[in-house]
Motif scaffolding. Structure first.
Motif, PDB file in Angstrom:
ATOM      1  N   VAL A   1       0.854  -1.196   0.000  1.00  0.00           N
ATOM      2  CA  VAL A   1       0.000   0.000   0.000  1.00  0.00           C
ATOM      3  C   VAL A   1       0.887   1.243   0.000  1.00  0.00           C
ATOM      4  O   VAL A   1       0.663   2.201  -0.754  1.00  0.00           O
ATOM      5  N   GLN A   2       1.928   1.217   0.838  1.00  0.00           N
ATOM      6  CA  GLN A   2       2.789   2.388   0.966  1.00  0.00           C
ATOM      7  C   GLN A   2       3.519   2.704  -0.354  1.00  0.00           C
ATOM      8  O   GLN A   2       3.423   3.803  -0.885  1.00  0.00           O
ATOM      9  N   THR A   3       4.217   1.717  -0.893  1.00  0.00           N
ATOM     10  CA  THR A   3       5.022   2.008  -2.095  1.00  0.00           C
ATOM     11  C   THR A   3       4.147   2.115  -3.341  1.00  0.00           C
ATOM     12  O   THR A   3       4.263   3.064  -4.115  1.00  0.00           O
ATOM     13  N   ASN A   4       3.268   1.155  -3.532  1.00  0.00           N
ATOM     14  CA  ASN A   4       2.565   1.098  -4.819  1.00  0.00           C
ATOM     15  C   ASN A   4       1.455   2.148  -4.934  1.00  0.00           C
ATOM     16  O   ASN A   4       1.204   2.648  -6.029  1.00  0.00           O
ATOM     17  N   ILE A   5       0.812   2.449  -3.807  1.00  0.00           N
ATOM     18  CA  ILE A   5      -0.276   3.440  -3.872  1.00  0.00           C
ATOM     19  C   ILE A   5       0.227   4.822  -3.436  1.00  0.00           C
ATOM     20  O   ILE A   5       0.207   5.775  -4.222  1.00  0.00           O
TER      21      ILE A   5
ATOM     22  N   VAL B   1      -4.179  -6.907 -12.412  1.00  0.00           N
ATOM     23  CA  VAL B   1      -5.296  -6.033 -12.012  1.00  0.00           C
ATOM     24  C   VAL B   1      -6.625  -6.553 -12.550  1.00  0.00           C
ATOM     25  O   VAL B   1      -7.685  -6.260 -12.008  1.00  0.00           O
ATOM     26  N   TYR B   2      -6.591  -7.353 -13.625  1.00  0.00           N
ATOM     27  CA  TYR B   2      -7.822  -7.842 -14.257  1.00  0.00           C
ATOM     28  C   TYR B   2      -8.384  -9.092 -13.574  1.00  0.00           C
ATOM     29  O   TYR B   2      -9.435  -9.587 -13.991  1.00  0.00           O
TER      30      TYR B   2
ATOM     31  N   PRO C   1      -3.320  -8.775  -2.521  1.00  0.00           N
ATOM     32  CA  PRO C   1      -2.984  -7.403  -2.088  1.00  0.00           C
ATOM     33  C   PRO C   1      -2.054  -6.716  -3.087  1.00  0.00           C
ATOM     34  O   PRO C   1      -2.190  -5.517  -3.334  1.00  0.00           O
ATOM     35  N   TYR C   2      -1.124  -7.467  -3.685  1.00  0.00           N
ATOM     36  CA  TYR C   2      -0.255  -6.862  -4.719  1.00  0.00           C
ATOM     37  C   TYR C   2      -1.098  -6.313  -5.868  1.00  0.00           C
ATOM     38  O   TYR C   2      -0.972  -5.151  -6.263  1.00  0.00           O
ATOM     39  N   ALA C   3      -1.967  -7.177  -6.423  1.00  0.00           N
ATOM     40  CA  ALA C   3      -2.771  -6.763  -7.583  1.00  0.00           C
ATOM     41  C   ALA C   3      -3.677  -5.594  -7.218  1.00  0.00           C
ATOM     42  O   ALA C   3      -3.859  -4.660  -8.027  1.00  0.00           O
ATOM     43  N   ALA C   4      -4.233  -5.621  -5.987  1.00  0.00           N
ATOM     44  CA  ALA C   4      -5.115  -4.526  -5.568  1.00  0.00           C
ATOM     45  C   ALA C   4      -4.340  -3.215  -5.468  1.00  0.00           C
ATOM     46  O   ALA C   4      -4.843  -2.145  -5.854  1.00  0.00           O
ATOM     47  N   SER C   5      -3.100  -3.297  -4.981  1.00  0.00           N
ATOM     48  CA  SER C   5      -2.317  -2.055  -4.856  1.00  0.00           C
ATOM     49  C   SER C   5      -1.933  -1.520  -6.238  1.00  0.00           C
ATOM     50  O   SER C   5      -1.911  -0.315  -6.454  1.00  0.00           O
ATOM     51  N   LYS C   6      -1.658  -2.402  -7.181  1.00  0.00           N
ATOM     52  CA  LYS C   6      -1.340  -1.950  -8.540  1.00  0.00           C
ATOM     53  C   LYS C   6      -2.607  -1.368  -9.201  1.00  0.00           C
ATOM     54  O   LYS C   6      -2.546  -0.376  -9.916  1.00  0.00           O
ATOM     55  N   ALA C   7      -3.749  -2.015  -8.961  1.00  0.00           N
ATOM     56  CA  ALA C   7      -5.002  -1.501  -9.531  1.00  0.00           C
ATOM     57  C   ALA C   7      -5.255  -0.085  -9.016  1.00  0.00           C
ATOM     58  O   ALA C   7      -5.620   0.819  -9.788  1.00  0.00           O
ATOM     59  N   ALA C   8      -5.045   0.109  -7.704  1.00  0.00           N
ATOM     60  CA  ALA C   8      -5.259   1.442  -7.126  1.00  0.00           C
ATOM     61  C   ALA C   8      -4.326   2.454  -7.792  1.00  0.00           C
ATOM     62  O   ALA C   8      -4.736   3.577  -8.118  1.00  0.00           O
TER      63      ALA C   8
END
Ligand code: NAD
Length: 341
Positions: free
Chosen positions: A95-99, A132-133, A154-161
Motif C-alpha cells: 500500500v505504501q510504495t505502490n499506492i 489487475v484484471y 494485495p499486490y494486484a489490488a495495490s497496482k489496480a489502485a
C-alpha cells in the motif's frame, strides 16, 4: 533529454535502462531507486549515462527537485513492491510504495510540469500488470484494456489502485500519462524469489523445485526485452490517457514451464562438461533428469488460475509486437543465469 526511471535497479527497470542506453546512447537516464531487497546497485552501476539516485518515491520533495534540477520531462515508473507472496504476508509495504508512492510521484509531476506554469511537454509512463484484471477460466477471452478490474491479491489490488490514480491525475488535472499492463516477464536480472530464477538456482544446486498446487496455473510469458520495446513504443507513440496491454503470446502452465526449464538445463549440462563440473549437485551433471527435483507444495491462497493478454490494441496503434519466441527467450535466460553462477 534526460529520462527519470523509478525502480531502475530492479528486474525490469535494469533491463529497460540497459535497453534504452543501447538504443539511445545520447539520452541520459536518472534512476531513482530505494535499493530495497529487490534493487541491486551493481545491476546498473558504472553504466555510461546512467546516474543512480538512492531515494524513496514517497519523498515528493526529492522527486520535485530531480524533475526541476535535471530538466526532466519524461518519467517511467517501475518502482514497486512486486512479489505476490510477500503481499500476502505483509500488505502494508505494498500500500505504501505502490499506492502512496505513486501518488507522491503524480503530485511531484503535477507541481513541476503543470502548476509551475512551465507548460512544457511531458509524459508520465506508469508500468503495471495484467494481475489487475483478476483471473480467467480456460475458455475466457484474454484480458483487453476494457476488461473490468477485479484484483485478487494485495499486490494486484495495490497496482489496480495505482492505475486508477494515474488515470485520475490525467482526467482531473490534465497530466500527460500513459499506462502499460503487461504479463509475466522473464529474462536476465530477475530477483531469485520469482519462479524462473528460483527454479534455475535450485536446479543447479540440486534443491527441490516447488510447484504451487497442481501446477496448472497459466501465465502469458513475456521476454523482458520485448516488454522494454513495448514500453518505448507506448512512451513515444501512445496517446495521452490511454492504456496498452503488452503480452508475449506464450501461455504456459507453470508445470509445463518448469519442465521446459529442466529440459533446457539437461541439454546445457549434457553438452558442456565444464558446466557439469561446476554444478555437481544438479541431476543433469550425472546424466540424470532435472525434473525429478519437482515437488508439489500447498497452493498460494487466492491463487489466480489463468492470465492471458490481448495485445491487439498495442499492435494496432503503437506498432508493438513481441519478437522473442518463448523457447528462444528461455534458452537465453538460462544461458545468462549459467554465466552468472
Ligand atoms: P522488482 O521487484 O524486481 O523491482 C522493483 C524496484 O523498485 C527495485 O529496484 C526496488 O528497490 C525499487 N523500489 C521498491 N520500493 C521503492 C520505493 N519506495 N522507492 C524507490 N524505489 C523502490 O520489480 P520488477 O519485476 O522489475 O517490476 C517492475 C514493475 O513492473 C513493477 O511496477 C511491477 O508491478 C511491474 N510488473 C512486473 C511484472 C513481472 O513479471 N516482473 C509483470 C507485470 C508488471
Amino acid at each position: 533529454m534526460t529520462l527519470l526511471v523509478t525502480g531502475g535497479a530492479g528486474f525490469i527497470g535494469t533491463n529497460f535502462v540497459r535497453h534504452w542506453r543501447s538504443e539511445r546512447p545520447d539520452e541520459d537516464i536518472v534512476v531513482l531507486d530505494a535499493l530495497t531487497y529487490a534493487g541491486i546497485r551493481e545491476n546498473i552501476e558504472g553504466l555510461d549515462g546512467v546516474d543512480l539516485v538512492v531515494g524513496d518515491i514517497c519523498d515528493t520533495a526529492l522527486i520535485e527537485k530531480l524533475l526541476r534540477d535535471r530538466a526532466i520531462n519524461r518519467l517511467i515508473h517501475f518502482a514497486a513492491e512486486s512479489h505476490v507472496d510477500r503481499s500476502i504476508s505483509g500488505p502494508g509495504a505494498f500500500v505504501q510504495t505502490n499506492i502512496v508512492g505513486t501518488q507522491s510521484l503524480l503530485d511531484a509531476a503535477k507541481t513541476v510540469w503543470l502548476d509551475d506554469g512551465s507548460g512544457r511537454p511531458h509524459r508520465f509512463h506508469h508500468v503495471s500488470t495484467d494481475e489487475v484484471y483478476g483471473t480467467l477460466s480456460p475458455d475466457d477471452p484474454a484480458f483487453s484494456e476494457t476488461t473490468p478490474y477485479t484484483p485478487n491479491s494485495p499486490y494486484a489490488a495495490s497496482k489496480a489502485a495505482s492505475d486508477h490514480l494515474v488515470r485520475a491525475w490525467h482526467r482531473t488535472y490534465g497530466l500527460d500519462v500513459v499506462t502499460t499492463n503487461c504479463s509475466n516477464n522473464y529474462g536476465p536480472y530477475q530477483f531469485p524469489e520469482k519462479l524462473i530464477p528460483l527454479c534455475i538456482g535450485n536446479a543447479l544446486t540440486g534443491k527441490p523445485l516447488p510447484i504451487y498446487g497442481d501446477g496448472n496455473q497459466i501465465r502469458d510469458w513475456l521476454y523482458v526485452e520485448d516488454h522494454c520495446r513495448g514500453i518505448v513504443a507506448a512512451l513515444e507513440q501512445g496517446e495521452a490517457g490511454e492504456t496498452y496491454n503488452i503480452g508475449g503470446g506464450a501461455e504456459r502452465t507453470n508445470i509445463d514451464l518448469v519442465n521446459a526449464l529442466c529440459a533446457e538445463i539437461d541439454s546445457a549440462l549434457a553438452a558442456d562438461e565444464g558446466l557439469a563440473a561446476r554444478f555437481p549437485d544438479c541431476p543433469a551433471a550425472h546424466g540424470g533428469d532435472t525434473s525429478f527435483l519437482i515437488e508439489y507444495v500447498a497452493d498460494r491462497p487466492g491463487h489466480d488460475r489463468r492470465y492471458a493478454i490481448d495485445d491487439s490494441k498495442a499492435r494496432r496503434s503503437i506498432g508493438y509486437a513481441p519478437e522473442v519466441a518463448f523457447a528462444e527467450g528461455l534458452e537465453a535466460t538460462i544461458a545468462w543465469y549459467l554465466g552468472r553462477r
